[in-house]
Enzyme design. Structure first.
Site, PDB file in Angstrom:
ATOM      1  N   CYS A  68       0.822  -1.232   0.000  1.00 49.23           N
ATOM      2  CA  CYS A  68       0.000   0.000   0.000  1.00 49.23           C
ATOM      3  C   CYS A  68       0.846   1.268   0.000  1.00 49.23           C
ATOM      4  O   CYS A  68       0.354   2.329  -0.379  1.00 49.23           O
ATOM      5  CB  CYS A  68      -0.888   0.057   1.232  1.00 49.23           C
ATOM      6  SG  CYS A  68      -1.819  -1.413   1.590  1.00 49.23           S
TER       7      CYS A  68
HETATM    8  O1  KQY Z   1      -4.072   0.780   0.934  1.00 45.66           O
HETATM    9  C1  KQY Z   1      -4.214   0.846   2.113  1.00 45.66           C
HETATM   10  N1  KQY Z   1      -4.285  -0.218   2.831  1.00 45.66           N
HETATM   11  C2  KQY Z   1      -4.348   2.162   2.694  1.00 45.66           C
HETATM   12  C3  KQY Z   1      -4.957   2.214   3.980  1.00 45.66           C
HETATM   13  C4  KQY Z   1      -5.212   3.635   4.332  1.00 45.66           C
HETATM   14  C5  KQY Z   1      -5.403   3.815   5.712  1.00 45.66           C
HETATM   15  C6  KQY Z   1      -5.566   5.234   6.080  1.00 45.66           C
HETATM   16  N2  KQY Z   1      -5.625   5.332   7.469  1.00 45.66           N
END
Ligand code: KQY
Length: 367
Positions: A356
């Site tokens: 991510c």
């Molecule tokens: O792609 C992802 N797992 C992003 C998560 C975003 C979390 C923001 N608090």
């Protein structure tokens, strides 16, 4: 650089598999205190470790705010290019450009509309306008033209492609209320195929339990190569993850990809449930409109959230007995890549993991 009105498919561009060759990788430096505990200090150490590891294998660019520029420079090795850019948070997979290539050496960017994982319905922060501009700024840096998907919301972590016409998503995320409620499943599938140059969408029903992204596919499954998939798995029938993984497994083994191949599905065992501690919870600023981090909440831990780079895999590990199982399985599936395990609890506490927080720039003839 130009905004293009057509689509990658019409112009002969495709999103390559992440396992194909890269020309670089982007990340964004974490600092917002209502998401990262203790003002982001523990997370910054781990982001630096991820970036410094990736920089051993491919050109690494770190996006950083004005306030954190010098601090980021301090923690990052000299090989990492540090670029100042306004941002809302640090999830470049989701707000950054998805790069597409053609077979003549061209590279372009897809600039998805970003609304912080659900906008005013169930988004994770407000506002998100600075993050929504990151993709087009990345395209300026790379000097590539881009496609803006105006009116169509998507995050890069909610798609995986095999580079040969198949895109994999979860229904739980792509059909969620906060993204494109005006579109049918069929219309969403067509849009994905047009912008990624695919012919087939694999719709896994649900993703990882308690995943605040409405269950991005990148936390649940990944393409090792065309026809081969890893899937987050548990044998514990009392774990709410069990039925999610089982339904995904049954779906995938009965599907074929765009080329008509049956899928080989490998079970990637999750770590034992990981819960937020009191100390961790108390380190996060409470702000109205951002997701609270409460003691005892289960985190969406999964080994599937790894980054596939040139000659290596950056793998999140959690000091769990299943760390070694994940390392062994991935080493078997990727015999030519070095597995780089990184203790990633601090990234997980922010709501995601190594995949991510990274975004690859694929290699084409000219970059
Ligand atoms: O792609 C992802 N797992 C992003 C998560 C975003 C979390 C923001 N608090």
């Amino acid at each position: 650089m130009k905004r293009l009105e057509s689509t990658p498919k019409k112009d002969g561009y495709r999103m390559p598999g992440e396992f194909e060759r890269h020309a670089g990788c982007y990340m964004i430096w974490p600092e917002r205190p209502d998401n990262w505990r203790l003002g982001g200090k523990p997370a910054q150490r781990v982001f630096a470790q991820v970036a410094n590891t990736i920089a051993k294998y491919e050109p690494m660019t770190m996006i950083v705010s004005k306030a954190q520029y010098e601090n980021a420079k301090h923690w990052l090795n000299d090989e990492v290019r540090v670029v100042e850019m306004t941002n809302d948070d640090s999830w470049v997979r989701d707000c950054g450009a998805t790069f597409v290539i053609d077979d003549k050496g061209g590279v372009r960017g897809v600039d998805w509309e970003f609304n912080a994982w659900g906008g005013l319905v169930d988004g994770l922060y407000f506002p998100w306008d600075s993050d929504d501009k990151i993709a087009s700024k990345m395209c300026e840096i790379e000097r590539v033209d881009s496609y803006r998907t105006k009116g169509f919301v998507l995050e890069g972590g909610s798609i995986h492609v095999d580079g040969e016409g198949t895109v994999m998503v979860t229904e739980e995320c792509l059909l969620s209320e906060g993204r494109n409620p005006h579109m049918t499943k069929e219309e969403i599938g067509e849009k994905l195929c047009e912008y990624l140059n695919c012919e087939k969408v694999l719709w896994i029903p649900r993703g990882i339990y308690n995943d605040e992204t409405n269950a991005h596919v990148d936390n649940m499954a990944n393409f090792v190569r065309p026809g081969v998939v890893v899937l987050a798995w548990t044998d514990d029938q009392n774990d709410p993850q069990y039925e999610r993984s089982l339904e995904a497994y049954n779906y995938l083994i009965n599907e074929t990809d765009a080329k008509g191949r049956k899928l080989e599905v490998h079970k990637l065992y999750t770590p034992k449930p990981i819960l937020i501690t009191k100390e961790e919870s108390e380190g996060v600023d409470a702000v109205d409109g951002t997701l609270p981090r409460q003691e005892g909440d289960r985190l969406a831990a999964s080994y599937a959230n790894y980054y596939t780079g040139n000659g290596f895999i950056a793998l999140p590990v959690f000091n769990d007995p299943n760390d070694q199982l994940a390392i062994d399985l991935l080493q078997k599936l990727y015999p030519d890549r070095k597995i780089e395990p990184i203790y990633a609890r601090e990234i997980l506490l922010g709501g995601g993991n190594i995949h991510c927080i990274t975004q690859q720039l694929p290699k084409s003839g000219n970059n």
